[in-house]
Design an enzyme around this catalytic site. Structure first.
Site, PDB file in Angstrom:
ATOM      1  N   ALA A  78       0.439  -1.422   0.031  1.00 46.04           N
ATOM      2  CA  ALA A  78      -0.001   0.219  -0.210  1.00 46.04           C
ATOM      3  C   ALA A  78       0.664   1.489   0.080  1.00 46.04           C
ATOM      4  O   ALA A  78       0.518   1.993   0.297  1.00 46.04           O
ATOM      5  CB  ALA A  78      -0.516  -0.299   1.574  1.00 46.04           C
ATOM      6  N   HIS A 120      -0.840   6.411   4.546  1.00 44.14           N
ATOM      7  CA  HIS A 120       0.233   5.992   5.615  1.00 44.14           C
ATOM      8  C   HIS A 120       1.517   7.673   4.397  1.00 44.14           C
ATOM      9  O   HIS A 120       1.652   7.426   3.838  1.00 44.14           O
ATOM     10  CB  HIS A 120       0.996   5.047   4.699  1.00 44.14           C
ATOM     11  CG  HIS A 120      -0.434   3.917   4.389  1.00 44.14           C
ATOM     12  ND1 HIS A 120      -0.568   3.077   6.309  1.00 44.14           N
ATOM     13  CD2 HIS A 120      -0.643   3.381   3.769  1.00 44.14           C
ATOM     14  CE1 HIS A 120      -0.775   2.434   6.135  1.00 44.14           C
ATOM     15  NE2 HIS A 120      -1.505   1.963   4.306  1.00 44.14           N
TER      16      HIS A 120
END
Length: 250
Positions: free
Chosen positions: A115, A200
């Site tokens: 990801a 993130h």
């Protein structure tokens, strides 16, 4: 015959199989295994591409796939890791948290960026020398199995423990830890009801500078614990690895 093995027929495994059917990844046959046989049957029935269901990993190995992709769980990696590598088969691992406790010194092991991205920049920085790496992950409460209505920090510590406490949600921390090893990755996990995407943010201080990267990914529609990008990073790695293996034959 160019054959791909798949362990795990859930959300990520399904996206990968559909990419093969669409010829985004070129192979001749897909051999699949899931501890939940119904999932394997459902996946096979949804495809027109040649698919064989294997009753266990031993028979999957006996079919001699060119490469095997794990899209199941950290437990599956721990259970089958040595057996697959002993068979000298290339092994792509999605559940990278399991690798933190295993010997990864083998050219047959591969893991996608998942990801996040930027590992091609972080890896050489690690080689030169990293001073500090921090990862701040924000996810909707549902993605963390929470129901909080206000922002809540659910974990602060290091990547290894984050991957253990959140085995489905924080493989990204393990992937980062494997990339910068032996440097340690400081992790903060935030359950944030105001965000719609899994976000993130990575900050790296290294010998010759700093890097800051942020990734905001839609959760996979069938599995909010993971990002759609994680599945596509595995597809891209599978495609390039098969092409590399084909080139090495000549």
């Amino acid at each position: 015959m160019k054959r791909v093995g798949l362990i795990g027929c859930g959300a990520i495994g399904t996206v990968l199989a559909e990419a093969i059917e669409r010829k985004l990844v070129v192979c001749d046959e897909l051999v699949i295994f899931d501890v939940d046989a119904a999932k394997a049957e459902k996946l096979k029935d949804s495809l027109k591409f040649p698919v064989k269901i294997m009753p266990n990993v031993d028979e999957l190995l006996a079919s001699k796939p060119s490469i095997i992709v794990e899209a199941a769980s950290q437990q599956a990696v721990r259970e089958y890791y040595n057996k697959i590598l002993a068979a000298n088969i290339d092994f792509i691992i999605m559940s990278t948290g399991a690798l933190l406790d295993l010997n990864t010194n083998t050219p047959k092991l591969h893991f996608p960026s998942g990801a996040i991205g930027g590992l091609d920049a972080i890896s050489p920085a690690a080689l030169a020398g990293i001073n500090e790496v921090t990862l701040t992950t924000r996810k909707p409460p549902k993605a963390l199995g929470k129901t909080n209505s206000q922002e809540e920090t659910v974990y602060e510590g290091y990547a290894e423990e984050a991957a253990r406490q959140f085995p489905r949600e924080m493989n990204v921390a393990a992937t980062l830890a494997l990339t910068v090893k032996p440097a340690k990755v400081k992790v903060q996990v935030v359950s944030d009801p105001t965000v719609l995407r899994n976000t993130h943010q990575i900050h790296v201080k290294w010998r010759y500078g700093e890097m800051t990267m942020q990734f905001a990914n839609d959760p996979h529609p069938d599995n909010p614990h993971t990002s759609a990008l994680a599945a596509w990073s595995a597809i891209n790695l599978l495609k390039s690895q098969l092409e590399k293996n084909q080139t090495n034959l000549f």
